[in-house]
Design an enzyme around this catalytic site. Structure first.
Site, PDB file in Angstrom:
ATOM      1  N   GLN A 137      -2.976  47.547 -35.958  1.00 46.56           N
ATOM      2  CA  GLN A 137      -4.380  47.576 -35.599  1.00 46.56           C
ATOM      3  C   GLN A 137      -4.840  46.160 -35.320  1.00 46.56           C
ATOM      4  O   GLN A 137      -4.279  45.214 -35.878  1.00 46.56           O
ATOM      5  CB  GLN A 137      -5.196  48.185 -36.714  1.00 46.56           C
ATOM      6  CG  GLN A 137      -4.810  49.621 -37.057  1.00 46.56           C
ATOM      7  CD  GLN A 137      -5.851  50.279 -37.967  1.00 46.56           C
ATOM      8  OE1 GLN A 137      -6.883  49.729 -38.300  1.00 46.56           O
ATOM      9  NE2 GLN A 137      -5.535  51.504 -38.392  1.00 46.56           N
ATOM     10  N   GLU A 161      -1.263  55.191 -31.278  1.00 48.15           N
ATOM     11  CA  GLU A 161      -1.004  54.292 -32.408  1.00 48.15           C
ATOM     12  C   GLU A 161       0.463  53.916 -32.354  1.00 48.15           C
ATOM     13  O   GLU A 161       1.332  54.801 -32.367  1.00 48.15           O
ATOM     14  CB  GLU A 161      -1.305  54.988 -33.746  1.00 48.15           C
ATOM     15  CG  GLU A 161      -2.781  55.244 -33.964  1.00 48.15           C
ATOM     16  CD  GLU A 161      -3.103  55.840 -35.336  1.00 48.15           C
ATOM     17  OE1 GLU A 161      -2.327  55.654 -36.285  1.00 48.15           O
ATOM     18  OE2 GLU A 161      -4.148  56.507 -35.429  1.00 48.15           O
ATOM     19  N   GLU A 210      -9.718  50.455 -37.156  1.00 46.63           N
ATOM     20  CA  GLU A 210     -10.169  51.508 -38.077  1.00 46.63           C
ATOM     21  C   GLU A 210     -10.963  50.887 -39.225  1.00 46.63           C
ATOM     22  O   GLU A 210     -10.810  49.691 -39.529  1.00 46.63           O
ATOM     23  CB  GLU A 210      -8.912  52.214 -38.629  1.00 46.63           C
ATOM     24  CG  GLU A 210      -9.205  53.366 -39.565  1.00 46.63           C
ATOM     25  CD  GLU A 210      -7.971  54.236 -39.843  1.00 46.63           C
ATOM     26  OE1 GLU A 210      -6.854  53.833 -39.470  1.00 46.63           O
ATOM     27  OE2 GLU A 210      -8.144  55.318 -40.432  1.00 46.63           O
ATOM     28  N   GLU A 257      -4.448  62.948 -35.771  1.00 50.12           N
ATOM     29  CA  GLU A 257      -3.354  63.400 -36.647  1.00 50.12           C
ATOM     30  C   GLU A 257      -3.747  64.688 -37.376  1.00 50.12           C
ATOM     31  O   GLU A 257      -3.689  64.773 -38.604  1.00 50.12           O
ATOM     32  CB  GLU A 257      -2.943  62.298 -37.631  1.00 50.12           C
ATOM     33  CG  GLU A 257      -2.370  61.096 -36.912  1.00 50.12           C
ATOM     34  CD  GLU A 257      -1.588  60.123 -37.788  1.00 50.12           C
ATOM     35  OE1 GLU A 257      -1.592  60.248 -39.029  1.00 50.12           O
ATOM     36  OE2 GLU A 257      -0.960  59.207 -37.210  1.00 50.12           O
TER      37      GLU A 257
HETATM   38  O1  AHR Z   1      -3.009  53.116 -38.708  1.00 51.55           O
HETATM   39  C1  AHR Z   1      -2.995  53.590 -40.013  1.00 51.55           C
HETATM   40  C2  AHR Z   1      -2.957  55.116 -40.080  1.00 51.55           C
HETATM   41  O2  AHR Z   1      -1.771  55.566 -39.512  1.00 51.55           O
HETATM   42  C3  AHR Z   1      -4.019  55.844 -39.290  1.00 51.55           C
HETATM   43  O3  AHR Z   1      -5.210  55.953 -39.988  1.00 51.55           O
HETATM   44  C4  AHR Z   1      -3.406  57.178 -39.073  1.00 51.55           C
HETATM   45  O4  AHR Z   1      -3.860  57.798 -37.898  1.00 51.55           O
HETATM   46  C5  AHR Z   1      -1.925  56.899 -39.072  1.00 51.55           C
HETATM   47  O5  AHR Z   1      -1.230  57.734 -39.934  1.00 51.55           O
END
Ligand code: AHR
Length: 491
Positions: free
Chosen positions: A345, A296, A25, A173
């Site tokens: 991530q 995620e 991200e 989300e």
């Molecule tokens: O990974 C960090 C955040 O966690 C992401 O931006 C979001 O989708 C989730 O709440």
């Protein structure tokens, strides 16, 4: 002696390579610094991408990369990230740390990155603050080869041929940062937006709907009831947060024995979430057409002291290695319904596989687990069962061992097994039906519970050769030490 049975005659389904996917991200130092340093950087790069990072990711056979978010996706307007870099808009990344986003990494750069990695791109579109037209145009810009304003714009920006794009997410989300929608509302929005996400030529988009967080079964129920026939997959987000709430998540490196077990116990919840969400999905989709994507996942701790709280930078210990190993074994075992999973991530954010500091780069214990498990990618899941005992604390009970087994196309068997106990080793006696092992090789990742790699000592936690195993008449035996991850290859 722990009994372990493997049935090589019961070949289940392919473990899709995409279960070993990653998420990147525009957050903190994930994209900028961690992956993209720009062509003029003194750090060795190819078209702006750090060579050390891309090489490391290729080495774990990264199959798919999700971008640009996360919460960032529902604030991202793709046109800001195309065209000459000097004319791209500079703006504040309002969601993550209030830093300047100069849009120097956009669609062309992401597709170039995926090309260098040899992985599938997975783009997450903007439903929360974007328009249907904007999303439609983005897909057209990327994938259309005929005469159209978007194809012409792409050509003006230096790319004549369209790219191949399979995975496209319609919002992220949307129950939270993606618009705070109710499931009924999002389901309708999803139906509308996905209508205009078109397939051009032979490019077929795999449409991904925003799914629930953790145990929000109502979200899954409503989405499946109202929109199942318009989607190829539904996502699930679940983070392992050791602390009691989001304000006190706990330190990445400084934790107690109780916190070791609480963390692993919370990670084990993934099994329950997958099982229960899939059960709901199958009621509306008995033919198993809609897959589940664990979009995620990973640990989420307090940020490293002294770092920007909006950057979500955290260290990574043996505890994270166990979290990764448990999750990957769970995904393997559910590969009939889980079609992709992306750890959060890739670099410098949350449960990263790589950390960077200027020119320096290190591989985390989590990276090594991905590397040790890579032979499962594309192999066939075999039926297996291990006799576990309950360990942990009264508040956090969990099984002592978690495993999965696959057979690759050359007929080799790959076993990955992790010992969740902080202080107890076990002797395992494995019986294999339908396969006679002649030769076994193994590797192990182990260490003290909070051991981690630093820029001063980047090789503290590394896989080593493992020889505490032997072939038996019926299979093999092995001695697995406490707090360890073992991978075995049987020929
Ligand atoms: O990974 C960090 C955040 O966690 C992401 O931006 C979001 O989708 C989730 O709440």
């Amino acid at each position: 002696m722990t009994k372990f049975t493997i049935n090589a005659c019961n070949k289940k389904c392919e473990i899709k390579p995409e279960l070993y996917g990653h998420f990147s991200e525009h957050l903190g130092r994930c994209i900028y610094e961690g992956i993209y340093v720009g062509e003029d950087s003194s750090i060795e790069n190819t078209n702006g991408m750090r060579n050390d990072v891309t090489e490391a990711l290729r080495n774990i056979r990264i199959p798919v990369l999700r971008w640009p978010g996360g919460c960032f996706a529902d604030e991202y307007h793709w046109r800001d990230g195309i065209g000459p870099k000097e004319t791209r808009k500079k703006m504040i990344n309002t969601h993550w740390g209030g830093v300047i986003e100069d849009n120097s990494f956009g669609t062309h750069e992401f597709m170039e990155l995926c090309n260098q990695l040899g992985c599938q791109p997975y783009i997450n579109g903007n439903v929360g603050s974007g328009t249907v037209e904007e999303m439609q145009n983005w897909v057209e810009y990327i994938t259309f080869s005929g005469v159209s304003p978007m194809a012409e714009m792409r050509e003006r920006n230096g790319r004549q041929e369209p790219w191949k794009l399979k995975y496209f997410g319609i919002g992220n989300e949307n129950w939270g940062c993606g618009g705070n929608m109710r499931p009924e509302y999002y389901a309708d929005e999803y139906r509308r937006y996905q209508t205009y996400v078109r397939n051009y030529g032979d490019n077929k988009i795999f449409r991904i709907a925003c799914g629930p967080s953790g145990d929000d079964y109502n979200w899954t129920e409503v989405l499946m009831k109202s929109a199942a026939r318009f989607m190829d997959a539904l996502t699930l987000h679940y983070y392992t947060v050791p602390g009691p709430n989001w304000e006190t998540k706990g330190s990445a490196t400084d934790f107690t024995l109780d916190e070791w077990y609480t963390t692993l116990n919370k990670t084990m919840k993934m099994e329950e979430f997958i099982t229960k969400h899939v059960a709901i999905m199958r009621r509306y989709d008995p033919e198993n057409k809609v897959g589940l994507i664990v979009d995620e996942w990973g640990t989420w701790y307090d940020v490293e002291p002294g770092t920007n709280p909006g950057f979500l930078y955290q260290q990574n210990t043996m505890r994270d290695a166990l979290v990764a190993a448990i999750n990957l074994n769970i995904f393997n075992k559910h590969s009939d319904s889980v079609v992709m999973a992306n750890i959060a991530q890739t670099v410098n954010v949350l449960q990263a596989v790589i950390l960077t500091e200027g020119e320096k780069m290190l591989l985390t214990p989590t990276y090594h687990v991905f590397e040790m498990y890579k032979e499962h990618q594309g192999a066939i899941l075999l039926d297996s069962f291990i006799d576990t005992k309950t360990i942990g604390t009264k508040e956090a009970e969990l099984p002592n061992l978690v495993e999965s087994v696959s057979m690759d196309e050359d007929g080799k068997i790959h076993v990955t097994i992790c010992n969740l106990s902080a202080d107890e080793g076990y002797t395992i006696d494995a019986e294999i039906a339908g396969f006679k092992a002649k030769d076994i090789t193994g590797r192990i990742l182990t260490g003290a519970l909070s051991d981690h790699n630093t820029f001063e000592d980047p090789s503290r936690v590394m896989p080593k050769a493992f020889d505490k195993h032997s072939v038996t008449q019926k299979g093999f035996t092995m001695e697995i030490p406490a707090a360890s991850v073992v991978s075995l290859t049987l020929k």
